[in-house]
Motif scaffolding. Structure first.
Motif, PDB file in Angstrom:
ATOM      1  N   ILE A  18       5.922  -3.693   1.742  1.00  0.00           N
ATOM      2  CA  ILE A  18       5.990  -3.892   0.300  1.00  0.00           C
ATOM      3  C   ILE A  18       6.830  -5.119  -0.020  1.00  0.00           C
ATOM      4  O   ILE A  18       6.493  -5.923  -0.877  1.00  0.00           O
ATOM      5  N   ALA A  19       7.926  -5.283   0.693  1.00  0.00           N
ATOM      6  CA  ALA A  19       8.839  -6.397   0.426  1.00  0.00           C
ATOM      7  C   ALA A  19       8.201  -7.748   0.722  1.00  0.00           C
ATOM      8  O   ALA A  19       8.570  -8.752   0.120  1.00  0.00           O
ATOM      9  N   THR A  20       7.241  -7.796   1.634  1.00  0.00           N
ATOM     10  CA  THR A  20       6.636  -9.079   1.975  1.00  0.00           C
ATOM     11  C   THR A  20       5.528  -9.482   0.999  1.00  0.00           C
ATOM     12  O   THR A  20       5.101 -10.618   1.007  1.00  0.00           O
ATOM     13  N   ALA A  21       5.067  -8.540   0.181  1.00  0.00           N
ATOM     14  CA  ALA A  21       4.054  -8.885  -0.816  1.00  0.00           C
ATOM     15  C   ALA A  21       4.699  -9.770  -1.879  1.00  0.00           C
ATOM     16  O   ALA A  21       5.784  -9.498  -2.368  1.00  0.00           O
ATOM     17  N   GLN A  22       4.012 -10.838  -2.215  1.00  0.00           N
ATOM     18  CA  GLN A  22       4.550 -11.793  -3.171  1.00  0.00           C
ATOM     19  C   GLN A  22       3.521 -12.018  -4.278  1.00  0.00           C
ATOM     20  O   GLN A  22       2.374 -12.378  -4.008  1.00  0.00           O
ATOM     21  N   THR A  23       3.927 -11.799  -5.509  1.00  0.00           N
ATOM     22  CA  THR A  23       3.060 -12.019  -6.666  1.00  0.00           C
ATOM     23  C   THR A  23       3.319 -13.402  -7.223  1.00  0.00           C
ATOM     24  O   THR A  23       4.455 -13.754  -7.529  1.00  0.00           O
ATOM     25  N   GLY A  53      -2.462 -14.105 -15.570  1.00  0.00           N
ATOM     26  CA  GLY A  53      -3.040 -13.809 -14.274  1.00  0.00           C
ATOM     27  C   GLY A  53      -2.036 -13.907 -13.156  1.00  0.00           C
ATOM     28  O   GLY A  53      -1.028 -14.612 -13.260  1.00  0.00           O
ATOM     29  N   ASN A  54      -2.325 -13.163 -12.092  1.00  0.00           N
ATOM     30  CA  ASN A  54      -1.488 -13.167 -10.898  1.00  0.00           C
ATOM     31  C   ASN A  54      -2.359 -13.107  -9.665  1.00  0.00           C
ATOM     32  O   ASN A  54      -3.404 -12.453  -9.667  1.00  0.00           O
ATOM     33  N   LEU A  55      -1.913 -13.773  -8.621  1.00  0.00           N
ATOM     34  CA  LEU A  55      -2.486 -13.606  -7.295  1.00  0.00           C
ATOM     35  C   LEU A  55      -1.394 -12.987  -6.427  1.00  0.00           C
ATOM     36  O   LEU A  55      -0.218 -13.339  -6.552  1.00  0.00           O
ATOM     37  N   ILE A  56      -1.797 -12.075  -5.554  1.00  0.00           N
ATOM     38  CA  ILE A  56      -0.836 -11.380  -4.704  1.00  0.00           C
ATOM     39  C   ILE A  56      -1.095 -11.769  -3.254  1.00  0.00           C
ATOM     40  O   ILE A  56      -2.246 -11.765  -2.792  1.00  0.00           O
ATOM     41  N   PHE A  57      -0.028 -12.111  -2.565  1.00  0.00           N
ATOM     42  CA  PHE A  57      -0.109 -12.552  -1.177  1.00  0.00           C
ATOM     43  C   PHE A  57       0.814 -11.705  -0.306  1.00  0.00           C
ATOM     44  O   PHE A  57       1.870 -11.259  -0.760  1.00  0.00           O
ATOM     45  N   LYS A  58       0.421 -11.515   0.939  1.00  0.00           N
ATOM     46  CA  LYS A  58       1.304 -11.009   1.980  1.00  0.00           C
ATOM     47  C   LYS A  58       1.381 -12.136   2.986  1.00  0.00           C
ATOM     48  O   LYS A  58       0.384 -12.458   3.646  1.00  0.00           O
ATOM     49  N   LEU A  62      -4.142 -13.805   0.986  1.00  0.00           N
ATOM     50  CA  LEU A  62      -4.461 -13.256  -0.326  1.00  0.00           C
ATOM     51  C   LEU A  62      -4.773 -11.771  -0.185  1.00  0.00           C
ATOM     52  O   LEU A  62      -5.619 -11.384   0.630  1.00  0.00           O
ATOM     53  N   THR A  63      -4.085 -10.931  -0.978  1.00  0.00           N
ATOM     54  CA  THR A  63      -4.296  -9.484  -0.891  1.00  0.00           C
ATOM     55  C   THR A  63      -4.629  -8.843  -2.240  1.00  0.00           C
ATOM     56  O   THR A  63      -4.952  -7.661  -2.287  1.00  0.00           O
ATOM     57  N   GLY A  64      -4.536  -9.599  -3.342  1.00  0.00           N
ATOM     58  CA  GLY A  64      -4.836  -9.004  -4.634  1.00  0.00           C
ATOM     59  C   GLY A  64      -4.836 -10.032  -5.742  1.00  0.00           C
ATOM     60  O   GLY A  64      -4.470 -11.190  -5.539  1.00  0.00           O
TER      61      GLY A  64
END
Length: 187
Positions: A18-23, A53-58, A62-64
């Motif tokens: 969870i901590a590595t996910a970056q919005t 808008g947001n893009l989510i990365f790990k 790209l994850t979301g």
């Protein structure tokens, strides 16, 4: 004791993931959506603005993603003056996007497959006029930019005006069911 260690390790891994996910927030002033709608006798093109808008990365993957589009900003750019105002008004009317009642549309990424080299296949839920339908497209991420182009079948969202799929004898008044979107994001 062994179960306690296993639970602790699982919690550590979950928290680390969870901590590595970056919005990353999309810069709406530098991002744009261009559209093209085609008919038998030609086409019209224009723009519509991203509201948020947001893009989510790990890591770099790209994850979301999720976006809100300001449908009230829908504007034709291929014509000017009175004709542009008429087209804009018609596109914002209930025949098409009904922006008084539905001022925003939404896109939420549901599934992402990494194709390599910064290219991802995204399956997303698109909501227009409070109707949600899936769309699928490839998106390319390079540095702090992402680009995609895809088609949307407007009839899946109850937008049937001028559709040859629903009305007979339209002749040269027939409007294609699909419209094209070209999206350029900066974040």
């Amino acid at each position: 004791m062994k179960n306690l260690k296993t639970i602790a390790l699982a919690l550590f891994v979950a928290v680390s993931t969870i901590a590595t996910a970056q919005t990353k927030k999309v810069d709406v002033s530098k991002s744009k959506i261009n559209w093209v709608g085609k008919k038998v006798t030609g086409e019209h093109s224009g723009t519509v603005n991203i509201q948020s808008g947001n893009l989510i990365f790990k890591g770099k993957k790209l994850t979301g993603g999720n976006f809100v589009v300001d449908m009230t900003s829908l504007t034709a750019t291929d014509i000017k003056g009175e004709y542009a105002a008429k087209l804009d008004g018609h596109l914002k009317a209930d025949d098409f996007f009904g922006t008084d009642k539905y001022p925003t549309s939404k896109l939420v990424f549901k599934k992402i497959a990494d194709k390599g080299n910064g290219v991802y296949t995204v399956t997303a839920d698109l909501t227009i006029k409070d109707v949600t339908a899936p769309v699928k497209f490839d998106i390319t991420v390079k540095g702090n930019t992402a680009t995609t182009a895809f088609k949307v079948d407007r009839t899946k969202f109850g937008i049937k005006y001028g559709s040859g799929s629903f009305f007979d004898n339209l002749g040269d008044k027939t409007i294609n069911d699909e419209f094209e979107l070209s999206v350029s994001l900066q974040f």
